[in-house]
Design an enzyme around this catalytic site. Sequence first.
Site, PDB file in Angstrom:
ATOM      1  N   LYS A 112       0.827  -1.213   0.000  1.00  0.00           N
ATOM      2  CA  LYS A 112       0.000   0.000   0.000  1.00  0.00           C
ATOM      3  C   LYS A 112       0.856   1.255   0.000  1.00  0.00           C
ATOM      4  CE  LYS A 112      -4.304  -1.680   2.017  1.00  0.00           C
ATOM      5  NZ  LYS A 112      -5.240  -1.560   3.127  1.00  0.00           N
ATOM      6  N   LYS A 195      -5.380 -11.299  -6.193  1.00  0.00           N
ATOM      7  CA  LYS A 195      -6.576 -11.576  -5.406  1.00  0.00           C
ATOM      8  C   LYS A 195      -7.687 -10.576  -5.739  1.00  0.00           C
ATOM      9  CE  LYS A 195      -5.726  -8.682  -1.390  1.00  0.00           C
ATOM     10  NZ  LYS A 195      -5.787  -8.429   0.019  1.00  0.00           N
ATOM     11  N   LYS A 198     -11.115  -5.145  -2.785  1.00  0.00           N
ATOM     12  CA  LYS A 198     -11.903  -3.917  -2.807  1.00  0.00           C
ATOM     13  C   LYS A 198     -11.094  -2.754  -3.336  1.00  0.00           C
ATOM     14  CE  LYS A 198     -12.795  -4.610   1.710  1.00  0.00           C
ATOM     15  NZ  LYS A 198     -13.509  -5.009   2.929  1.00  0.00           N
TER      16      LYS A 198
END
Length: 332
Positions: A112, A195, A198
């Site tokens: 991130k 994967k 969201k």
Amino acid sequence: RPRVLSGIQPTADSFHLGNYLGALRQWVALQDDHDAFYFIPDLHAITVEHDPKQLARRTRVAAAQLLGLGLDPDRCTLFVQSHVPAHSELTWVLQCLTGFGEASRMTQFKDKAAKEGTDRATVGLFTYPDLMAADILLYDADRVPVGEDQRQHLELTRNLAQRFNSRFGRSLVVPEPYIPPGAAKIADLQDPTSKMSKSASSPGGIVELLDPPKTSAKKIRSAVTDNEREIRYDPENKPGVANLLTIFSAMTDRKITELESDYAGKGYGDLKKDLGEVVAEFAEPFAERVRGYLDDPAELDRVLAAGATRARDVAGATLQRVHERIGFLPPT
Ligand code: TYM
């Protein structure tokens, strides 16, 4: 009864198939024979930039979805993380037990932070795993049902519990991850080697539980596969088809080998069409139940308030124990 605990972030308008098959399905099953604590980690949700109105709405929608999936407030404790201040308080203690290098090695943070840049990535994002460890350790959880992507955070949690116990005396339960074989990592339909996520997937790559069935069917129809024709479970060479088979198998509780023989000689289009129907059969009544819960926000808030009361009791007792062990003078 063993204690189980888990959380899901209110960072989207709907949970997706990865959340459901990797974690939430197990939550529902585990409430039968466990003392279950499930919560919505809104503190985690502000580690990245967010819109306040949206967060409040999504927190209610998350609660409605959890009830719609079958969590039963009479059999589990359902609450919102920020309603239990002990989560923030234990996090501080755990931060003081975590090495800076140790925290820097968390792959989710590294990914991130690489995406956001070091100036935009917050300190909250950096210490996110300590907050997650606090969530778990406050409730003496024996098992934590999560998907594969949370494994490293669970490992840190176990290390912190062991470290605390060896330094200050046995006081924290060392939790076990509870990761389902098979469905622990559902892939993005458009990018089947990543994967379903969201934050990272394109809309076409995610099947949202609250999507209209037509939308889901269309996304499944457009899922990336390969140039062969054979329906065979081969994650290495045929990740797209393997992912569809994994989802199909998990949604219907049928063995992958059984599906392979059923679809022998048939085409990808047949598999996709049938999977679209399987998802629709699940999603339609689910959306209906969620709408029902959202129609009565006062009742929803009552459920969450009752959950928070119970959670505060359990978490408060652990925090007190921790504070005594580390030498904080008890308030009188
Ligand atoms: P979150 O909100 O990202 O995801 C909720 C759950 O869904 C699982 N999951 C998946 N499983 C299989 N395939 C996928 N593609 C997939 N995507 C998501 C996640 O593993 C997770 O179990 N940090 C946590 C929330 C959290 C938590 C906790 C969990 C906060 N405190 C304490 C357990 C215990 C998270 O961001 O999950």
